[in-house]
Structure formats: structure tokens, C-alpha cells
Design a protein around this motif. Structure first.
Motif, short mmCIF file in Angstrom:
data_model
loop_
_atom_site.label_atom_id
_atom_site.label_comp_id
_atom_site.label_asym_id
_atom_site.label_seq_id
_atom_site.Cartn_x
_atom_site.Cartn_y
_atom_site.Cartn_z
N ALA A 1 0.83 -1.21 0.00
CA ALA A 1 0.00 0.00 0.00
C ALA A 1 0.87 1.26 0.00
O ALA A 1 0.57 2.23 -0.71
CB ALA A 1 -0.93 0.00 1.22
N ALA A 2 1.95 1.25 0.79
CA ALA A 2 2.88 2.39 0.81
C ALA A 2 3.52 2.57 -0.56
O ALA A 2 3.68 3.70 -1.05
CB ALA A 2 3.94 2.18 1.88
N ASP A 3 3.91 1.47 -1.18
CA ASP A 3 4.50 1.54 -2.53
C ASP A 3 3.49 2.09 -3.54
O ASP A 3 3.85 2.84 -4.45
CB ASP A 3 4.98 0.16 -2.97
CG ASP A 3 6.21 -0.31 -2.20
OD1 ASP A 3 6.93 0.56 -1.67
OD2 ASP A 3 6.46 -1.52 -2.14
N LYS B 1 7.68 11.24 0.89
CA LYS B 1 8.47 11.05 2.11
C LYS B 1 7.85 9.96 2.99
O LYS B 1 8.55 9.14 3.58
CB LYS B 1 8.57 12.36 2.89
CG LYS B 1 9.54 13.37 2.32
CD LYS B 1 10.96 12.99 2.64
CE LYS B 1 11.92 14.10 2.29
NZ LYS B 1 13.32 13.76 2.61
N MET B 2 6.53 9.98 3.10
CA MET B 2 5.84 8.97 3.91
C MET B 2 6.16 7.57 3.40
O MET B 2 6.34 6.64 4.20
CB MET B 2 4.33 9.20 3.89
CG MET B 2 3.83 10.19 4.90
SD MET B 2 2.03 10.21 4.99
CE MET B 2 1.70 8.55 5.62
N ASN B 3 6.23 7.40 2.08
CA ASN B 3 6.57 6.10 1.53
C ASN B 3 7.93 5.64 2.01
O ASN B 3 8.11 4.49 2.41
CB ASN B 3 6.56 6.15 0.00
CG ASN B 3 7.26 4.96 -0.62
OD1 ASN B 3 8.43 5.03 -0.99
ND2 ASN B 3 6.57 3.85 -0.72
N LEU C 1 3.70 7.34 12.42
CA LEU C 1 5.10 7.77 12.51
C LEU C 1 5.59 8.33 11.18
O LEU C 1 6.29 9.36 11.15
CB LEU C 1 5.97 6.59 12.94
CG LEU C 1 7.48 6.86 13.05
CD1 LEU C 1 7.77 7.93 14.10
CD2 LEU C 1 8.24 5.58 13.37
N GLY C 2 5.21 7.67 10.08
CA GLY C 2 5.60 8.16 8.76
C GLY C 2 5.06 9.55 8.49
O GLY C 2 5.76 10.42 7.95
N LEU C 3 3.79 9.78 8.89
CA LEU C 3 3.20 11.11 8.72
C LEU C 3 3.92 12.14 9.59
O LEU C 3 4.20 13.26 9.13
CB LEU C 3 1.72 11.05 9.09
CG LEU C 3 0.94 12.36 8.99
CD1 LEU C 3 0.96 12.89 7.55
CD2 LEU C 3 -0.50 12.17 9.46
#
Length: 360
Positions: A82-84, A119-121, A165-167
Motif C-alpha cells: 500500500a505504501a508503494d 516522504k511517507m513512503n 510515525l511516517g506522517l
């Protein structure tokens, strides 16, 4: 992402500036060798975008449509897909941007949001792999003592925390990304910070997005390989299943390291240049070229992961086959029902016609 220089001169000429915006330390002219960025890179981005969207949607469909619930490792890998996919959706904007010689045509909001998602990815991907590594570490090294923590509800909670955390780590990108226009209405989407702000934020992000997670992944990987070597002669079925899953995870980890470590190392060198630990125009121009190459190598990781699932992941291939069989059975059942309805309809019509003929 290291797509553009952080500090940008007012006229956007082909100049790379490192140092405080008010007190420039290094000014180096770029050569014409960077023309390839405006021609080759957009084509490359669009190619990996098409492949990445198709492959990652396929992976998510297999995980979602399979009749059995996902294992803990599969929950992490599906979130990685999903991140990809988020990254792939954002990349076409940068393909257009690069083809226009970094003239950003989409406005300030998309300048900020698009880079926030990219960046989140990067951050979510590496922490999903941290979770995968920890899961394999528990499954292989501490099979009995810590098995109770390998539950799907904990895995889903871990994924939510990683997205959060990514956000959080991407907030500086959203804050500092701005548009700057020159007299020719050329708009550049860039990071507008002082040298001190850049060193502080990028230094902290490098620690949390690279040094800490890579240390955890490396430790878990070493322990996993040692445990697998020690149990090489064992032939217990459950352990064979764990070994198959672990082989796929190790392949994904290796691909991630090959694709992303050069990018992070290049960013560390850039930090050292901006901190005036390193210098020289040759090094600065070399870093800029390498950062371009390393950035797009990192993007390719989002296409490579689904390929590894199919090539290395025997369990994933079995899921694909089972989902295909499910779809075939449903399709056959639907066709049979449609055929039966058509036959019944024709029979009723024939019966009605016969009755009308008899009455006459």
C-alpha cells in the motif's frame, strides 16, 4: 527526496548553492551533462509508475480476496504494498516536473502534499520492514517464548503506528516545501530552509529514518540467518513453512537495502557538505548527480517487491492460484445460474405457447 537543491538562487540559473541562503559558502556551476535528467528521467518514472501500480494492486488484491486471513507477515507486506502504491500514484507529478526542467505547474498545495506522500513512503516502507524483521526474528529465533505476541491484532496496531510515525516524520517536508517564482514565471517546488534548519531536521530524520531502523533490521537479519543455519538439518513441517516465509522476507530486505542504502548514504554525504565538513565543486556536482540516480533507484524498489513475492514467495504463489480458482468457481457458478435461468425461461415460454395453441 533529493530531487532538487535545498537552497535555490533567485534566478533559478543552473547553479548549485550549499550553505546558508544569506551567506553562501559554495557556488558551483552545473555542466550540460544534466540534460539527461529532463529527457530520460520522465520516461523512466512513467514506466515504473505503470508497472508499480499494476504489480502492487495485484498484490493487494491477492491478500484481500484470499479466503484465509492474512498471517502477521502478510499484514506487514500488504501495508508495504500500500505504501508503494501511494508512491506510484505521486510519481507522475514529478515526471511532468522533470520534463518541464523542474518548473512545477501544479501549485503550492500539491507541491507540499505530493512531497509529503513521497516522504511517507520512504519512512513507512523502512518501518514496515522493521516490523517484518522483528516478526521473523520472533518466529525463527524465539519460536516458543515470544510466540504469543505474534497476533494479527498486534500486527494491525503496529501498522497504524507506522503510518502515524511516517506522517509525523514527513511534517517538516510539508512545512518547508514552497514555490518560488522568477521573472519568467518559472515555479520551483523546493525546500526553503536556512542551513541550520536543514542540518537539524535532516540530521534528526536521518537518525530516525535510516540509522535506527537499519540497525534493528541488521541485528534481526544476522540472528535469523544464524538460527536458520543451526536448524538446517531439521525437517519439521511448521518450521519449513516459517523458513519459506523467512526466505521471502530476507529477499525483500536485501532488495530494500540495495535500492535505499545508496540514497541514504548520499544524503549523509550531502549533510556533511552543508555542515562544511566536506567541500569542493567536484564533490558537490557529483553528489547532485548521484542523488538523482540513487533517488530513482530507490523508487524502483516499489516495483521490485511484488516481483519478489511471485519469484521467491511460494506461499504467495499458492495464494494467487487459490484466488484464481475461487474466481473460476464463482464465474462458473454464475454462468451456470445464468444458463439455468435462460433454459427455464425458454421452457416457460414454450409451455405458454403450447397452452395457447391447445386452447385454439
Amino acid at each position: 527526496m533529493a530531487l532538487l537543491p535545498t537552497s535555490v538562487p533567485a534566478n533559478f540559473s543552473t547553479t548549485v548553492i550549499y550553505g546558508d541562503q544569506n551567506h553562501t559558502n559554495h557556488v558551483c556551476s552545473e555542466g550540460e551533462s544534466e540534460e539527461w535528467i529532463y529527457t530520460v528521467i520522465p520516461v523512466y518514472i512513467l514506466l515504473i509508475t505503470v508497472l508499480g501500480i499494476i504489480f502492487n494492486v495485484f498484490v493487494l488484491m491477492v491478500f484481500c480476496l484470499h479466503k484465509k486471513a492474512c498471517t502477521v507477515a502478510e499484514i506487514y507486506l500488504s501495508n508495504l504494498a500500500a505504501a508503494d502504491l501511494v508512491l506510484m500514484v505521486c510519481l507522475p507529478f514529478w515526471a511532468v516536473n522533470a520534463s518541464k526542467r523542474f518548473n512545477w505547474p501544479f501549485g503550492l498545495f500539491l507541491c507540499k502534499v505530493n512531497n509529503l506522500c513521497i516522504k511517507m513512503n520512504a519512512y513507512c516502507s523502512i518501518y514496515f520492514l522493521v516490523l517484518v524483521s522483528l516478526d521473523r526474528y520472533v518466529a525463527v529465533v524465539h519460536t516458543m517464548s515470544l510466540e504469543r505476541i505474534r497476533r494479527s491484532k498486534y500486527a494491525k496496531l503496529g501498522c497504524v503506528l507506522v503510518w502515524g510515525l511516517g506522517l509525523l516524520l514527513s511534517v517538516p517536508t510539508f512545512i518547508y516545501r514552497e514555490l518560488k517564482h522568477n521573472s519568467q514565471s518559472h515555479a520551483l517546488c523546493y525546500i526553503n530552509t536556512t542551513n541550520t534548519e536543514y542540518l537539524l531536521t535532516e540530521g534528526i530524520l536521518t537518525v530516525f529514518s535510516f540509522i535506527i531502523p537499519i540497525s534493528i533490521i541488521s541485528y534481526c537479519t544476522v540472528k535469523i540467518i544464524q538460527a536458520l543455519n543451526n536448524r538446517f538439518l531439521e525437517r519439521v513441517n511448521s518450521q519449513k513453512m516459517e523458513h519459506k516465509a523467512t526466505t521471502l522476507v530476507l529477499a525483500v530486505l536485501l532488495a530494500f537495502l540495495i535500492c535505499w542504502v545508496p540514497f541514504h548514504l548520499g544524503r549523509i554525504v550531502e549533510l556533511l557538505v552543508r555542515a562544511e565538513v566536506l567541500g569542493g565543486c567536484s564533490l558537490i556536482n557529483g553528489i547532485k548527480i548521484c542523488n538523482q540516480i540513487f533517488t530513482y533507484l530507490a523508487f524502483f524498489n516499489s516495483v521490485l517487491n511484488p516481483i519478489l513475492y511471485v519469484i521467491v514467495g511460494k506461499n504467495f504463489r499458492n495464494k494467487v492460484w487459490e484466488v484464481f480458482k475461487q474466481w473460476s468457481i464463482k464465474r462458473t457458478a454464475t454462468l451456470n445460474i445464468t444458463s439455468m435461468r435462460s433454459t427455464l425461461s425458454r421452457s416457460l415460454k414454450f409451455e405458454n405457447t403450447s397452452r395457447q395453441s391447445a386452447s385454439l
